[in-house]
Design a protein around this motif. Structure first.
Motif, mmCIF file in Angstrom:
data_model
loop_
_atom_site.group_PDB
_atom_site.id
_atom_site.type_symbol
_atom_site.label_atom_id
_atom_site.label_comp_id
_atom_site.label_asym_id
_atom_site.label_seq_id
_atom_site.Cartn_x
_atom_site.Cartn_y
_atom_site.Cartn_z
ATOM 1 N N GLY A 10 6.284 -1.037 -5.567
ATOM 2 C CA GLY A 10 6.897 -0.120 -4.610
ATOM 3 C C GLY A 10 6.156 1.192 -4.490
ATOM 4 O O GLY A 10 6.455 1.991 -3.606
ATOM 5 N N GLY A 11 5.177 1.428 -5.351
ATOM 6 C CA GLY A 11 4.426 2.679 -5.327
ATOM 7 C C GLY A 11 3.309 2.670 -4.300
ATOM 8 O O GLY A 11 2.885 1.624 -3.816
ATOM 9 N N LYS A 12 2.842 3.866 -3.959
ATOM 10 C CA LYS A 12 1.737 4.037 -3.015
ATOM 11 C C LYS A 12 0.602 4.767 -3.716
ATOM 12 O O LYS A 12 0.840 5.604 -4.587
ATOM 13 C CB LYS A 12 2.169 4.868 -1.809
ATOM 14 N N ALA A 13 -0.612 4.471 -3.281
ATOM 15 C CA ALA A 13 -1.773 5.134 -3.849
ATOM 16 C C ALA A 13 -2.884 5.222 -2.811
ATOM 17 O O ALA A 13 -2.911 4.459 -1.841
ATOM 18 C CB ALA A 13 -2.265 4.364 -5.063
ATOM 19 N N LYS A 14 -3.781 6.169 -3.015
ATOM 20 C CA LYS A 14 -4.945 6.345 -2.155
ATOM 21 C C LYS A 14 -6.184 6.078 -2.998
ATOM 22 O O LYS A 14 -6.326 6.633 -4.100
ATOM 23 C CB LYS A 14 -4.972 7.776 -1.613
#
Length: 75
Positions: A10-14
């Protein structure tokens, strides 16, 4: 240094850096994973590997060993 493998479901990252060499790095980049791309971790397989990711308008399955080659900044 945080890798894509460390991002929770469910996490977001760049992506800040694509590690690896030769064919591995080229294969990762051919899948659309390049520096600056935002990735959302959707889910993991029942045994934890591979991960299902959402990026650039499509979903992608990636092994944890390959996800470990991607340095990211959590969003």
């Amino acid at each position: 240094m945080k890798t894509l493998k460390d991002i929770p479901i469910g996490g977001k990252a760049k992506v800040t850096k694509v590690n690896g060499q030769g064919a591995l790095k080229r294969r990762i980049m051919d899948m659309g994973i390049t520096k600056g791309v935002e990735i959302r971790v959707l889910k993991a397989a029942p045994l934890g590997d591979p991960l299902e990711l959402a990026l650039r308008g499509y979903t992608l399955s990636l092994r944890k060993a390959d996800a470990e080659q991607l340095e990211v900044e959590e969003l």
